[in-house]
Design an enzyme around this catalytic site. Structure first.
Site, PDB file in Angstrom:
ATOM      1  N   HIS A  43      54.758  32.114  43.228  1.00  0.00           N
ATOM      2  CA  HIS A  43      53.997  30.879  43.337  1.00  0.00           C
ATOM      3  C   HIS A  43      52.773  31.102  44.221  1.00  0.00           C
ATOM      4  CE1 HIS A  43      54.274  26.266  44.291  1.00  0.00           C
ATOM      5  NE2 HIS A  43      53.114  26.634  43.778  1.00  0.00           N
ATOM      6  N   LYS A 195      31.128  47.325  30.281  1.00  0.00           N
ATOM      7  CA  LYS A 195      31.252  48.529  31.108  1.00  0.00           C
ATOM      8  C   LYS A 195      30.814  48.148  32.509  1.00  0.00           C
ATOM      9  CE  LYS A 195      29.862  53.387  31.282  1.00  0.00           C
ATOM     10  NZ  LYS A 195      30.103  53.390  32.713  1.00  0.00           N
ATOM     11  N   ASP A 197      29.733  48.766  36.247  1.00  0.00           N
ATOM     12  CA  ASP A 197      29.048  49.806  36.997  1.00  0.00           C
ATOM     13  C   ASP A 197      29.540  49.776  38.434  1.00  0.00           C
ATOM     14  OD1 ASP A 197      27.361  51.789  37.661  1.00  0.00           O
ATOM     15  OD2 ASP A 197      25.543  50.559  37.669  1.00  0.00           O
TER      16      ASP A 197
HETATM   17 MN    MN Z   1      56.999  27.109  45.598  1.00  0.00          MN
END
Ligand code: MN
Length: 505
Positions: A43, A195, A197
């Site tokens: 969580h 891509k 860099d």
């Molecule tokens: Mn929780």
């Protein structure tokens, strides 16, 4: 009693969590009849924690008796982790995975970390001992009731027995490499990605994060802001492949990163991490909880990766598109990205290998520049020039745009040298003002025009990664202007254009 803490805390019009249906009060985990199932949810609320839920009975009604475990259940014997007993959850919560809206109770992403069956091994007046049989976890734990503290019902979780089978060996932490290819294409057998860099890095995520460079160097210390990315991974152990990037206006800036990568001093690293924090852009996963994934196809690995990563400010999933490389390439060019990657869907991960199943398609820009000088070569190039000093006209004055030292072959080296001799020495075209590349320049009359390829016009107005393509005698030096260079560097629309479509989520 008809009131239920679970229902009272939540607005079911606003949260996707299942309603409790008025569970009658909370049961006592030390005595309630036990059920069969367990779930652990990861969580990502204000503070990241795991929620352990064991099915027990409230009269006839099955409920999930719950503990919030800030550090998760201990992974090793001897570790003791705090667990806070919270309100019983409805049994339907066992399959809940989703996002609780910000501002609501427990707002944040909830992912199922593990689920399965459990067995109550033993119970005393202040302790329960249970055995989990899950996908990830197998073992026996104690939960010891230590009583109320700070208004919370505190327990301690202790591992008593680890029953996990030994996992497969981790593959070598060596990134798979791509082959440089020509034109972008469309093909349903391929996936396309931007891509990035930056600096390629394998992230080994367990109880800590370790970052390894392409050549296996441990670079963890250089990026303190990435030290907690393992907690954004829904796994006990994972090995990720990605790129460390520094974003400037939503576009990766290698320059910004370069300022980071050579820092050694701890306090300067901390400062830089605050000022120009990097992002780990993940695109692949080599290992997950005892399973070597390198033999799986890219499609399978990508699916697992998407389930495993919880994006944050520091870790992002690199976006992919199906089949349509040409459109992504155009978008990449427009947005000032370096290019795109094409990866074959059916390809397996081959650590350390450069393959044809991963292709890089670069966005390359051309520029015409005036040669105003040269520096002396070293090593293989000693006796020749090392680099050419490039400039363009900004109004009447020449403006320095960088040095080019690559892209020459024997013939072009000789040609250029002849032309430089012909051009003849001259006074400096501009003041070197401290640029180290302009120390010991042999200045020449600005009469030569060269075509260079480059990858980006930097903020400082230099051509990034320039490569010599040839001399041009069909263009005059005066025609090589700053205005044109900017216009042709893919930067001209940069200011006005929205980058939002490019920001990975
Ligand atoms: Mn929780």
């Amino acid at each position: 009693m008809s009131s239920s803490q679970y229902d009272e805390k939540r607005e079911f019009e606003l949260t996707p969590e299942p309603p409790g249906g008025g569970i009658a009060g909370d049961v006592d985990p030390l005595v309630a009849p036990v059920g069969r199932q367990f779930v652990i949810q990861q969580h990502h609320a204000t503070a990241l924690h795991h929620d352990l839920r064991l099915e027990m009975l409230n009269g006839e009604t099955p409920v999930l008796v719950s503990w919030a475990v800030p550090k998760g259940l201990p992974r090793r014997r001897g570790q003791r982790h705090l667990a806070i007993h919270v309100e019983d959850h409805p049994v339907g919560y066992a399959s809940f995975s989703g996002t609780i809206p910000e501002g609501e109770y427990g707002g944040g992403v909830v992912r199922i970390f593990d689920a399965g069956t459990y067995e109550m091994v033993d119970r005393t007046e202040e302790r329960i001992t249970f055995r989990l049989d899950g996908e990830r976890l197998a073992g026996t734990w104690h939960l010891v009731h230590t009583g109320p503290e700070d208004g919370r019902d505190q327990w301690l979780a202790i591992m008593s027995e680890d029953l996990r089978p030994p996992g497969e060996e981790q593959p070598p932490a060596e990134p798979m490499l791509a082959t440089l290819a020509g034109d972008p294409f469309d093909d349903p057998e391929w996936l396309f990605e931007p891509k990035w860099d930056g600096i390629r890095a394998i992230a080994v995520c367990g109880e800590k994060t370790r970052l390894l460079s392409r050549n296996g160097k441990d670079i963890t210390v250089a990026y303190p802001e990435l030290h907690r990315i393992h907690s954004q991974v829904v796994a006990l152990d994972a090995m990720l492949d990605g790129e460390i990037v520094a974003l400037a206006d939503g576009v990766p800036s290698f320059q910004l990163l370069q300022q980071r990568m050579h820092l050694r001093d701890g306090s300067r690293i901390e400062q830089a991490a605050k000022k120009d924090p990097v992002v780990y852009m993940v695109f692949d996963m080599l290992y997950l909880d005892g399973v070597d994934l390198t033999g799986r196809t890219l499609t399978e690995r990508r699916e697992l990766l998407e389930e495993t990563i919880v994006a944050s400010e520091r870790i992002a999933l690199s976006p992919v598109t199906d089949g349509t490389g040409t459109a992504l390439f155009e978008a990449a060019a427009e947005q000032g990205l370096e290019g795109i990657m094409a990866k074959k869907r059916r390809s397996t991960y081959r650590p350390g290998a450069r393959t044809q199943e991963w292709l890089k398609l670069k966005v390359v820009f051309d520029a015409d520049v005036v040669i105003v000088g040269w520096t002396e070569g070293e090593g293989r190039r000693s006796g020749h020039f090392g680099s050419l000093v490039m400039a363009v006209y900004d109004g009447d004055a020449l403006r320095y745009v960088g040095n080019v030292g690559t892209g020459f072959d024997k013939a072009s080296l000789r040609d250029v040298e002849e032309m430089l001799a012909e051009a003849g020495p001259a006074e400096p075209s501009f003041s070197p003002d401290g640029s180290p590349e302009l120390r010991d320049v042999h200045w020449v009359t600005p009469s030569l025009v060269a075509r260079v390829e480059h990858r980006q016009l930097t903020k400082a107005g230099r051509l990034r990664a320039p490569s010599f393509q040839g001399l041009r005698d069909d263009k005059s030096p005066e025609e090589c202007t700053w205005k044109q260079l900017v216009a042709e560097s893919g930067r001209q629309s940069g200011e006005s254009q929205s980058r939002s479509s490019n920001s990975p989520s």
